[in-house]
Design a protein around this motif. Structure first.
Motif, PDB file in Angstrom:
ATOM      1  N   PRO A 124      40.966  32.579  45.276  1.00  0.00           N
ATOM      2  CA  PRO A 124      41.090  33.991  44.856  1.00  0.00           C
ATOM      3  C   PRO A 124      40.958  34.926  46.060  1.00  0.00           C
ATOM      4  O   PRO A 124      40.324  34.588  47.068  1.00  0.00           O
ATOM      5  CB  PRO A 124      39.921  34.161  43.882  1.00  0.00           C
ATOM      6  CG  PRO A 124      39.555  32.781  43.445  1.00  0.00           C
ATOM      7  CD  PRO A 124      39.827  31.913  44.624  1.00  0.00           C
ATOM      8  N   LYS A 125      41.529  36.114  45.946  1.00  0.00           N
ATOM      9  CA  LYS A 125      41.447  37.122  46.999  1.00  0.00           C
ATOM     10  C   LYS A 125      41.105  38.483  46.400  1.00  0.00           C
ATOM     11  O   LYS A 125      41.399  38.744  45.237  1.00  0.00           O
ATOM     12  CB  LYS A 125      42.767  37.229  47.768  1.00  0.00           C
ATOM     13  CG  LYS A 125      43.114  35.997  48.592  1.00  0.00           C
ATOM     14  CD  LYS A 125      44.344  36.242  49.467  1.00  0.00           C
ATOM     15  CE  LYS A 125      44.641  35.037  50.347  1.00  0.00           C
ATOM     16  NZ  LYS A 125      45.785  35.301  51.260  1.00  0.00           N
ATOM     17  N   ASP A 126      40.476  39.325  47.214  1.00  0.00           N
ATOM     18  CA  ASP A 126      40.220  40.696  46.798  1.00  0.00           C
ATOM     19  C   ASP A 126      41.516  41.504  46.854  1.00  0.00           C
ATOM     20  O   ASP A 126      42.361  41.284  47.740  1.00  0.00           O
ATOM     21  CB  ASP A 126      39.182  41.362  47.707  1.00  0.00           C
ATOM     22  CG  ASP A 126      37.800  40.762  47.531  1.00  0.00           C
ATOM     23  OD1 ASP A 126      37.649  39.870  46.694  1.00  0.00           O
ATOM     24  OD2 ASP A 126      36.877  41.204  48.251  1.00  0.00           O
ATOM     25  N   LEU A 127      41.659  42.450  45.908  1.00  0.00           N
ATOM     26  CA  LEU A 127      42.812  43.355  45.906  1.00  0.00           C
ATOM     27  C   LEU A 127      42.328  44.753  46.286  1.00  0.00           C
ATOM     28  O   LEU A 127      41.417  45.288  45.653  1.00  0.00           O
ATOM     29  CB  LEU A 127      43.480  43.392  44.530  1.00  0.00           C
ATOM     30  CG  LEU A 127      43.926  42.059  43.929  1.00  0.00           C
ATOM     31  CD1 LEU A 127      44.679  42.297  42.625  1.00  0.00           C
ATOM     32  CD2 LEU A 127      44.779  41.271  44.909  1.00  0.00           C
ATOM     33  N   LEU A 128      42.919  45.329  47.321  1.00  0.00           N
ATOM     34  CA  LEU A 128      42.555  46.672  47.780  1.00  0.00           C
ATOM     35  C   LEU A 128      43.793  47.561  47.745  1.00  0.00           C
ATOM     36  O   LEU A 128      44.790  47.288  48.424  1.00  0.00           O
ATOM     37  CB  LEU A 128      41.990  46.633  49.199  1.00  0.00           C
ATOM     38  CG  LEU A 128      41.597  47.980  49.807  1.00  0.00           C
ATOM     39  CD1 LEU A 128      40.542  48.681  48.958  1.00  0.00           C
ATOM     40  CD2 LEU A 128      41.112  47.814  51.235  1.00  0.00           C
ATOM     41  N   ASN A 155      42.686  47.220  34.962  1.00  0.00           N
ATOM     42  CA  ASN A 155      41.519  47.672  35.720  1.00  0.00           C
ATOM     43  C   ASN A 155      41.807  49.096  36.187  1.00  0.00           C
ATOM     44  O   ASN A 155      42.680  49.314  37.012  1.00  0.00           O
ATOM     45  CB  ASN A 155      41.252  46.746  36.911  1.00  0.00           C
ATOM     46  CG  ASN A 155      40.010  47.117  37.679  1.00  0.00           C
ATOM     47  OD1 ASN A 155      40.035  48.019  38.506  1.00  0.00           O
ATOM     48  ND2 ASN A 155      38.917  46.424  37.413  1.00  0.00           N
ATOM     49  N   VAL A 156      41.074  50.083  35.631  1.00  0.00           N
ATOM     50  CA  VAL A 156      41.345  51.504  35.898  1.00  0.00           C
ATOM     51  C   VAL A 156      40.203  52.096  36.719  1.00  0.00           C
ATOM     52  O   VAL A 156      39.024  51.884  36.409  1.00  0.00           O
ATOM     53  CB  VAL A 156      41.512  52.291  34.588  1.00  0.00           C
ATOM     54  CG1 VAL A 156      41.860  53.746  34.883  1.00  0.00           C
ATOM     55  CG2 VAL A 156      42.593  51.653  33.715  1.00  0.00           C
ATOM     56  N   VAL A 200      37.633  42.302  42.978  1.00  0.00           N
ATOM     57  CA  VAL A 200      37.023  41.201  43.728  1.00  0.00           C
ATOM     58  C   VAL A 200      37.435  39.859  43.130  1.00  0.00           C
ATOM     59  O   VAL A 200      37.444  39.677  41.915  1.00  0.00           O
ATOM     60  CB  VAL A 200      35.482  41.341  43.733  1.00  0.00           C
ATOM     61  CG1 VAL A 200      34.839  40.181  44.481  1.00  0.00           C
ATOM     62  CG2 VAL A 200      35.080  42.666  44.368  1.00  0.00           C
ATOM     63  N   ALA A 201      37.772  38.915  44.034  1.00  0.00           N
ATOM     64  CA  ALA A 201      38.084  37.529  43.656  1.00  0.00           C
ATOM     65  C   ALA A 201      39.145  37.466  42.560  1.00  0.00           C
ATOM     66  O   ALA A 201      38.961  36.822  41.526  1.00  0.00           O
ATOM     67  CB  ALA A 201      36.810  36.801  43.221  1.00  0.00           C
ATOM     68  N   ALA A 239      41.587  37.365  53.551  1.00  0.00           N
ATOM     69  CA  ALA A 239      40.858  37.275  52.288  1.00  0.00           C
ATOM     70  C   ALA A 239      41.140  38.459  51.366  1.00  0.00           C
ATOM     71  O   ALA A 239      40.621  38.522  50.260  1.00  0.00           O
ATOM     72  CB  ALA A 239      39.353  37.188  52.561  1.00  0.00           C
ATOM     73  N   VAL A 240      41.962  39.428  51.831  1.00  0.00           N
ATOM     74  CA  VAL A 240      42.237  40.639  51.058  1.00  0.00           C
ATOM     75  C   VAL A 240      43.745  40.867  50.971  1.00  0.00           C
ATOM     76  O   VAL A 240      44.453  40.782  51.985  1.00  0.00           O
ATOM     77  CB  VAL A 240      41.558  41.875  51.689  1.00  0.00           C
ATOM     78  CG1 VAL A 240      41.902  43.136  50.906  1.00  0.00           C
ATOM     79  CG2 VAL A 240      40.045  41.696  51.769  1.00  0.00           C
ATOM     80  N   VAL A 241      44.220  41.165  49.765  1.00  0.00           N
ATOM     81  CA  VAL A 241      45.610  41.607  49.574  1.00  0.00           C
ATOM     82  C   VAL A 241      45.595  43.135  49.573  1.00  0.00           C
ATOM     83  O   VAL A 241      44.985  43.754  48.699  1.00  0.00           O
ATOM     84  CB  VAL A 241      46.201  41.069  48.260  1.00  0.00           C
ATOM     85  CG1 VAL A 241      47.613  41.618  48.068  1.00  0.00           C
ATOM     86  CG2 VAL A 241      46.213  39.550  48.262  1.00  0.00           C
TER      87      VAL A 241
END
Length: 442
Positions: free
Chosen positions: A142-146, A172-173, A186-187, A219-221
């Motif tokens: 899994p990766k964090d989405l920013l 997710n709002v 996260v993840a 580790a982050v998209v």
């Protein structure tokens, strides 16, 4: 609901359960599936899923259904919307929700999943080894989405944007912060995500995250979404005219001078108010609240380049209407040697008119002053005519003459040393040419 002053108030549940009884009897069915994987003779792991739901609508005289009541939304609430609370009730709630709630019923059902480790006691029988052993499927990490929101025309980070990250039926709002960042997811599992962003009723173009983005290093998209609103944003602040301290909960009015359309907003707990301004337009901003007075501040977007400028700032000074208070009215001008009220001066006097209407016990002296150029007697007469013209304008709009006094002071109350015989610049003389109001009674 956030108040202008004080802690938030809980005013209304828009979605809630209302079963007839808190504890009921129901006939239920249960089914499940279990998958096991043997690691050794005694150890193994398993994955189990169970599905549970009620059978029939009632059992033993009790309802077996789950009752949910909610108010249908007419239009979404945004951070700039104002809810008016009167007598502990929201007066304008019907603008956003239907008046009558809708009750729905459904079967009670649930799905449970469990992952565990299994240990078998004793010796197991020898098993023949299969000829081919399948390699376990390697699952991507899994990766964090920013997500960061930026203004398309200037590239500036945008705060206060409603950002929605969707995958399937899950949303997710969050609201972007001062750096334009939405809440980090996260993840997040590998998959396809859809990102939308809305601010001030304007939606940005949708952005997607694909499975290929998860295959990249890191580790982050990271994704940027560009919001394209051609308007300028006015960020104002209501402050005390005497000491510049912040004043929260002040009602403000924005007027487009081209079409006289109005918008109103109450400054928040940080004394901030925000309006959207059209390009190549002129506006006025005033405070509109009982017991208070502000100058009529002029704001323009003419000459501004939207590709370089996003924000326009303004501090709106607020005066208390205490007896004896003297306030200079900005931006009231007269033609040379004339006393008639020009259109630009009428906009300023309309602010005085609204203050008089909001405060029916208020009485004022409206005075006019000239510079020292010209004969003293003539300046006195001209200033009296101008003061009377301003009073007559207000009387013509319905204000009782008994609440108004016209006073021309000529050049008797200069604000600097530019009296007779002194050489001064045009800017110095302009300081003395002014219109004032003095609170006589409140």
């Amino acid at each position: 609901i956030n108040q202008a002053v004080g802690p938030p108030l809980s005013m209304l549940d828009t979605y809630y359960t209302n079963n007839p009884k808190r504890i009921t009897k129901a006939l239920m069915g249960l089914g499940g599936l279990r998958l096991s994987y043997k690691l050794s003779r005694n150890w193994g792991v398993f994955l189990q899923g169970d599905y549970l739901r009620t059978l029939g609508r009632s059992f033993g005289g009790d309802s077996s259904e789950f009752h949910v009541t909610g108010y249908s939304e007419k239009k979404p609430l945004s951070i700039t919307d104002v809810l008016t609370v009167k007598d502990d009730r929201i007066a304008n709630l019907n603008e956003y929700f239907e008046e009558r709630p809708i009750t729905q019923k459904t079967y009670v059902k649930s799905f449970n999943a469990a992952l565990g480790i299994k240990f078998a006691f004793g010796k197991s029988k020898a098993e023949s080894k299969p000829k081919d052993i399948m390699s376990p499927v390697v699952k991507s990490q899994p990766k964090d989405l920013l997500v960061v929101v930026k203004d398309k025309q200037t590239g500036q980070a945008l705060s206060g944007v409603t950002v929605t990250i969707s995958k399937g039926n899950s949303d997710n709002v969050s609201i972007s912060n001062s750096n334009g960042e939405a809440d980090r997811l996260v993840a997040a599992d590998k998959g396809h995500y859809r990102i939308t962003a809305v601010k001030n009723g304007v939606a940005a173009e949708t952005v997607s995250i694909t499975e290929a983005d998860f295959d990249k290093s890191g580790a982050v998209v990271y994704k940027e979404i560009l919001h394209d609103d051609p308007r300028f944003t006015l960020i104002g602040e209501t402050v005390s005219a005497s000491d510049n301290t912040k004043l929260a909960g002040i009602s403000t009015v924005l007027t487009n001078t081209a079409n006289n359309s109005n918008m109103s907003q109450i400054s928040d707990a940080e004394a901030k108010f925000v309006y959207q301004l059209e390009q190549q337009s002129d506006y006025t901003v005033v405070a509109s609240q009982a017991g208070k007075f502000s100058q009529t501040e002029e704001v323009t977007t003419k000459g501004l380049d939207r590709s370089k400028t996003l924000y326009v700032s303004l501090k709106l000074g607020i005066n208390n209407l205490d007896a004896g208070t003297v306030i200079v009215l900005k931006n009231i001008y007269y033609d040379f040697d004339k006393s008639n009220i020009r259109a630009d001066a009428a906009r300023i006097l309309n602010n005085v008119l609204n203050v008089m209407i909001q405060n029916p016990t208020l009485s004022i002296e409206l005075s006019s002053h000239t510079d020292s150029r010209g004969k003293d007697d003539y300046n006195m007469q001209l200033s009296q005519k101008r003061a009377e013209a301003a009073v007559n304008y207000l009387v013509g709009k319905g204000i009782s003459r008994s609440r108004l006094e016209a006073k021309g002071y000529g050049e008797t109350k200069l604000l600097n040393a530019c009296g007779n015989g002194f050489s001064c610049s045009e800017e110095e003389h302009q300081v003395n040419r002014r219109t004032e109001i003095k609170v006589l009674k409140y």
